[in-house]
Design a protein around this motif. Structure first.
Motif, PDB file in Angstrom:
ATOM      1  N   GLN A 340      27.985  51.921  81.608  1.00 54.14           N
ATOM      2  CA  GLN A 340      29.714  52.380  83.089  1.00 54.14           C
ATOM      3  C   GLN A 340      29.078  53.266  84.294  1.00 54.14           C
ATOM      4  OE1 GLN A 340      31.327  54.749  83.913  1.00 54.14           O
ATOM      5  NE2 GLN A 340      33.341  53.980  84.385  1.00 54.14           N
ATOM      6  N   GLU A 341      28.912  54.338  83.610  1.00 55.83           N
ATOM      7  CA  GLU A 341      28.554  55.295  85.036  1.00 55.83           C
ATOM      8  C   GLU A 341      27.566  54.547  86.446  1.00 55.83           C
ATOM      9  OE1 GLU A 341      30.392  59.872  85.421  1.00 55.83           O
ATOM     10  OE2 GLU A 341      28.062  59.678  84.765  1.00 55.83           O
ATOM     11  N   THR A 342      26.111  54.534  86.070  1.00 57.17           N
ATOM     12  CA  THR A 342      25.745  54.704  86.487  1.00 57.17           C
ATOM     13  C   THR A 342      25.972  53.064  87.823  1.00 57.17           C
ATOM     14  OG1 THR A 342      23.528  55.258  85.099  1.00 57.17           O
ATOM     15  CG2 THR A 342      23.227  52.870  86.956  1.00 57.17           C
ATOM     16  N   THR A 343      26.986  51.890  86.963  1.00 62.55           N
ATOM     17  CA  THR A 343      27.027  50.953  87.752  1.00 62.55           C
ATOM     18  C   THR A 343      28.681  51.293  88.725  1.00 62.55           C
ATOM     19  OG1 THR A 343      26.662  49.682  86.591  1.00 62.55           O
ATOM     20  CG2 THR A 343      27.456  48.153  88.112  1.00 62.55           C
ATOM     21  N   ALA A 344      29.254  52.239  88.694  1.00 64.46           N
ATOM     22  CA  ALA A 344      30.423  52.623  88.956  1.00 64.46           C
ATOM     23  C   ALA A 344      29.285  53.618  90.252  1.00 64.46           C
ATOM     24  CB  ALA A 344      31.100  52.833  87.991  1.00 64.46           C
ATOM     25  N   VAL A 345      28.958  54.260  90.284  1.00 68.61           N
ATOM     26  CA  VAL A 345      28.951  55.176  90.965  1.00 68.61           C
ATOM     27  C   VAL A 345      27.922  54.756  92.397  1.00 68.61           C
ATOM     28  CG1 VAL A 345      26.722  56.701  91.753  1.00 68.61           C
ATOM     29  CG2 VAL A 345      28.050  57.543  89.949  1.00 68.61           C
ATOM     30  N   LEU A 346      26.987  53.419  91.676  1.00 66.76           N
ATOM     31  CA  LEU A 346      26.418  52.492  92.461  1.00 66.76           C
ATOM     32  C   LEU A 346      27.131  52.414  93.650  1.00 66.76           C
ATOM     33  CD1 LEU A 346      24.550  50.576  94.002  1.00 66.76           C
ATOM     34  CD2 LEU A 346      23.649  49.728  91.943  1.00 66.76           C
ATOM     35  N   LEU A 347      28.333  51.480  93.061  1.00 64.56           N
ATOM     36  CA  LEU A 347      29.710  50.617  94.299  1.00 64.56           C
ATOM     37  C   LEU A 347      30.417  51.848  94.637  1.00 64.56           C
ATOM     38  CD1 LEU A 347      30.225  47.631  90.732  1.00 64.56           C
ATOM     39  CD2 LEU A 347      29.583  47.297  93.331  1.00 64.56           C
ATOM     40  N   VAL A 348      30.986  52.754  94.681  1.00 64.80           N
ATOM     41  CA  VAL A 348      31.112  53.313  94.950  1.00 64.80           C
ATOM     42  C   VAL A 348      30.369  54.086  96.167  1.00 64.80           C
ATOM     43  CG1 VAL A 348      31.036  55.716  94.140  1.00 64.80           C
ATOM     44  CG2 VAL A 348      33.239  55.253  94.282  1.00 64.80           C
ATOM     45  N   TRP A 349      29.245  54.056  95.827  1.00 61.86           N
ATOM     46  CA  TRP A 349      28.691  55.108  97.081  1.00 61.86           C
ATOM     47  C   TRP A 349      28.506  53.421  98.646  1.00 61.86           C
ATOM     48  CZ3 TRP A 349      29.766  59.528  99.078  1.00 61.86           C
ATOM     49  CH2 TRP A 349      29.498  60.358  97.216  1.00 61.86           C
ATOM     50  N   THR A 350      27.969  52.000  98.067  1.00 66.16           N
ATOM     51  CA  THR A 350      28.179  50.785  98.637  1.00 66.16           C
ATOM     52  C   THR A 350      29.567  50.725  99.629  1.00 66.16           C
ATOM     53  OG1 THR A 350      26.699  50.126  97.089  1.00 66.16           O
ATOM     54  CG2 THR A 350      27.374  48.533  98.611  1.00 66.16           C
ATOM     55  N   MET A 351      30.775  50.905  99.007  1.00 68.94           N
ATOM     56  CA  MET A 351      31.820  50.625 100.063  1.00 68.94           C
ATOM     57  C   MET A 351      31.732  51.606 100.729  1.00 68.94           C
ATOM     58  SD  MET A 351      34.614  49.162  96.666  1.00 68.94           S
ATOM     59  CE  MET A 351      35.486  48.624  98.006  1.00 68.94           C
ATOM     60  N   ILE A 352      32.163  53.205 100.122  1.00 69.14           N
ATOM     61  CA  ILE A 352      31.468  53.666 101.307  1.00 69.14           C
ATOM     62  C   ILE A 352      31.201  53.993 102.154  1.00 69.14           C
ATOM     63  CG2 ILE A 352      31.423  56.671 101.957  1.00 69.14           C
ATOM     64  CD1 ILE A 352      32.237  56.942  98.848  1.00 69.14           C
ATOM     65  N   LEU A 353      29.109  53.586 102.070  1.00 67.90           N
ATOM     66  CA  LEU A 353      29.145  53.634 103.387  1.00 67.90           C
ATOM     67  C   LEU A 353      28.693  52.255 104.023  1.00 67.90           C
ATOM     68  CD1 LEU A 353      25.118  54.105 102.075  1.00 67.90           C
ATOM     69  CD2 LEU A 353      27.029  55.540 103.415  1.00 67.90           C
ATOM     70  N   LEU A 354      29.507  51.461 103.514  1.00 68.50           N
ATOM     71  CA  LEU A 354      30.093  49.787 104.396  1.00 68.50           C
ATOM     72  C   LEU A 354      31.136  50.529 104.747  1.00 68.50           C
ATOM     73  CD1 LEU A 354      28.711  46.534 101.989  1.00 68.50           C
ATOM     74  CD2 LEU A 354      27.362  48.400 103.472  1.00 68.50           C
ATOM     75  N   GLY A 355      32.141  50.950 104.384  1.00 70.52           N
ATOM     76  CA  GLY A 355      32.976  51.130 105.247  1.00 70.52           C
ATOM     77  C   GLY A 355      32.753  51.844 106.388  1.00 70.52           C
ATOM     78  N   LYS A 356      31.653  52.620 106.222  1.00 69.32           N
ATOM     79  CA  LYS A 356      31.881  53.314 107.906  1.00 69.32           C
ATOM     80  C   LYS A 356      30.730  52.913 108.102  1.00 69.32           C
ATOM     81  CE  LYS A 356      29.794  57.472 109.573  1.00 69.32           C
ATOM     82  NZ  LYS A 356      30.893  58.813 110.181  1.00 69.32           N
ATOM     83  N   HIS A 357      29.813  51.442 108.377  1.00 72.94           N
ATOM     84  CA  HIS A 357      29.088  51.334 108.758  1.00 72.94           C
ATOM     85  C   HIS A 357      29.408  49.720 108.629  1.00 72.94           C
ATOM     86  CE1 HIS A 357      25.788  54.529 108.590  1.00 72.94           C
ATOM     87  NE2 HIS A 357      25.981  54.589 107.802  1.00 72.94           N
ATOM     88  N   GLN A 358      30.456  49.254 109.584  1.00 73.81           N
ATOM     89  CA  GLN A 358      31.271  47.735 109.736  1.00 73.81           C
ATOM     90  C   GLN A 358      30.183  47.299 109.857  1.00 73.81           C
ATOM     91  OE1 GLN A 358      34.079  47.135 109.025  1.00 73.81           O
ATOM     92  NE2 GLN A 358      34.149  49.087 107.987  1.00 73.81           N
ATOM     93  N   ASP A 359      28.948  47.348 111.177  1.00 72.93           N
ATOM     94  CA  ASP A 359      28.307  45.739 110.735  1.00 72.93           C
ATOM     95  C   ASP A 359      27.578  45.516 109.695  1.00 72.93           C
ATOM     96  OD1 ASP A 359      27.292  48.194 111.137  1.00 72.93           O
ATOM     97  OD2 ASP A 359      25.176  47.607 112.076  1.00 72.93           O
ATOM     98  N   TRP A 360      27.042  46.204 109.164  1.00 75.42           N
ATOM     99  CA  TRP A 360      25.864  45.943 107.987  1.00 75.42           C
ATOM    100  C   TRP A 360      27.223  45.010 106.647  1.00 75.42           C
ATOM    101  CZ3 TRP A 360      21.589  44.969 106.835  1.00 75.42           C
ATOM    102  CH2 TRP A 360      20.533  45.616 107.525  1.00 75.42           C
ATOM    103  N   GLN A 361      28.739  45.663 106.401  1.00 71.15           N
ATOM    104  CA  GLN A 361      29.675  45.496 105.670  1.00 71.15           C
ATOM    105  C   GLN A 361      29.673  43.498 106.115  1.00 71.15           C
ATOM    106  OE1 GLN A 361      34.214  45.340 104.786  1.00 71.15           O
ATOM    107  NE2 GLN A 361      32.846  47.136 105.467  1.00 71.15           N
TER     108      GLN A 361
END
Length: 530
Positions: A340-361
């Motif tokens: 549970q924690e592994t997937t949640a951690v992967l998702l949260v940092w992915t959303m944070i980084l895609l929130g920062k890097h709009q081109d990749w989003q």
């Protein structure tokens, strides 16, 4: 009468001598374990040029490390992917003065930091020599089962558990993931519809998605009981981490503290819930009901096959065995804790980084819509056609691995590891984060977000080295990596189909690490419906 009195006196003297011997032996064992052996190991490490603090009786570096961590948590951090000093401030401090490596004290046990990926590979592949450390009794509450075993027992458990994580089995769990994700996204839509856009801390939501997803994928129709287990494990984890500093005090686990009493109560509740879920399913299968396509059903089916095998053959004269009922309970609990924690951690940092890097989003969304449109993502598309999404997830795992370091311990004999001579009793802390940021492998932009580096796969990105270790390496590589990646792809695809998002001005970049690398102040994003 005189003879009887002499015999009685002799017995008393003998008993007294035996008690004295037992007490002296016990005291010597304590002295050796908490002072003599640590000081001997300290001399051995210092002779080889390693830097570390002098051993402090019983506590080692626990007090200083705790103090430095608290200070680091209160310091602001710019949006940088170079955050080792924040999650491991003591090690960072020691590395500033060490040309080779350094060591710290986890209580009376010296822990040597290993940062070079060649040495890391050596540690991971020589699994019969460098073994999982015997866990602190509090940590053992959280992580038991497959992750703790060694040798033949580990091999047997791995063989039985492995079928539950084959790709052809995971595709049957997609509806469980979809249901959990859809329910949470409906809540987001309700918030966004009122204003057109809204700020939300997505971290609790992602924890909820993965908790429900694991509950459904693991236990099918019993997922409500599974969710109760998750809530109990979350509380258990918080108690363990807040009391870990006391665990090296001899006899502490037997003291009737409030924390110890609650941990015992939680343990019983979890056991009772799992016993009920597994017991009902096991009984139904014994009565002829076919196995269900969830983790528990596949695990039980695999275990039944192994039980039949043990009746018909012995391998090398050694008895075959299947998982006992308590072992089955432990494996289910481990699946909850780790998965549970592994997937949640992967998702949260992915959303944070895609929130920062709009081109990749934008690129990821374009790929998702080209592959699925507004339809529910299917297994083939998720597994084979999301190249850009996969590149992004790989890069997030490189910069923000769920676990920044893991450890192994040498028990048997003195061993060479590179230029280092490792004496028995030493723990090796394998720094996954250092390997992931090594500029010799990843280039001058190693500390920057650049998914393009994975455009031709992991082997090309790592130049054929083993410098990419988000799920470990070697025979003990994480059994659930396919599960975590598939669930993360599903969730990210469904989010991108519905929303665009950017970092909120209130977002505070603060990676912190307890059992996994999490955002200390949450993940505040501004969501907009598309």
């Amino acid at each position: 009468m005189m003879i009887t009195s002499e015999i009685s006196s002799l017995i008393k003297v003998s008993v007294g001598l035996v008690l004295c011997f037992v007490v002296l032996k016990w005291l010597w064992k304590l002295l050796d374990g908490f002072w003599i052996t640590p000081k001997r190991l300290e001399k051995c490490l210092k002779r080889q040029g390693l830097i570390g603090n002098s051993y402090k009786f019983l506590v080692g570096d626990l007090k200083e490390n705790s103090k430095l961590r608290d200070q680091a948590k209160n310091k602001p951090l710019p949006f940088t992917h170079d955050y080792f000093s924040r999650i491991q401030p003591l090690l960072h401090k020691l590395l500033q003065t060490s040309e080779k490596s350094c060591y710290t004290w986890m209580g009376p046990v010296p822990t040597v930091l290993i940062t070079e990926h060649e040495l890391i590979r050596d540690v991971f592949t020589r699994m019969n020599l460098f073994k999982k450390p015997k866990l602190n009794y509090l940590v053992e509450i959280l992580f038991s089962g497959l992750v703790r075993y060694e040798g033949e027992k580990w091999a047997k458990h791995r063989k039985i558990v492995n079928p539950a994580f084959h790709m052809e089995k995971l595709k049957f769990m997609l509806p469980a993931f979809q249901t959990s994700i859809s329910e949470e996204l409906e809540k987001w839509e309700g918030l966004v519809t009122k204003t057109g856009s809204t700020e939300i801390d997505v971290w609790p939501s992602l924890l909820s998605i993965t908790a429900d997803g694991i509950s459904r994928a693991a236990f099918g129709s019993s997922f409500q009981d599974g969710r109760k287990i998750f809530d109990l494990i979350t509380e258990q984890k918080e108690i363990v981490m807040s009391n870990i500093k006391y665990s090296f005090i001899p006899g502490w686990k037997y003291m009737p503290t409030k924390a110890n009493r609650r941990l015992e109560s939680i343990h019983k509740e979890i056991q009772d819930l799992l016993n009920g879920i597994i017991g009902r399913r096991k009984k139904a299968m014994e009565e002829g009901e076919p196995a269900k396509d969830d983790v528990l059903g596949i695990l039980l089916e695999s275990n039944f096959r192994e039980a039949k095998l043990m009746k018909t053959q012995n391998v090398g004269g050694k008895k075959q065995y299947a998982l006992s009922f308590p072992e089955m309970v432990e494996e289910c609990k481990l699946f909850y804790n780790a998965g549970q924690e592994t997937t949640a951690v992967l998702l949260v940092w992915t959303m944070i980084l895609l929130g920062k890097h709009q081109d990749w989003q934008a690129q990821a969304r374009e790929e998702v819509l080209a592959t699925f449109g507004k339809n529910k993502p299917d297994f083939d598309g998720l597994n084979n056609r999301l190249k850009i999404v996969t590149m992004i997830l790989y890069e997030v795992l490189r910069l923000y691995p769920p676990v920044g370091a893991t450890s192994r311990r040498l028990y048997d004999r003195e061993t060479k590891l590179g230029d280092l001579t490792v004496p028995p009793g030493v723990v090796l802390s394998v720094s996954i984060l250092h390997a992931h940021l090594d500029p010799k492998v990843w280039g001058d932009d190693a500390k920057e977000f650049n998914p393009e580096r994975f455009s031709q796969g992991i082997a090309k990105a790592t130049k054929g080295t083993n410098a990419y270790l988000p799920f470990g390496w070697g025979p003990r590589i994480c059994i659930g990596q396919n599960f975590a990646l598939l669930e993360a792809k599903m969730a990210l695809a469904m989010i991108l189909q519905c929303f665009s998002f950017e970092l909120s001005p209130s977002y505070i970049h603060a990676p912190t690490s307890l059992t996994a690398l999490t955002p200390q102040h949450g993940a505040h994003l501004i969501l907009q419906r598309i």
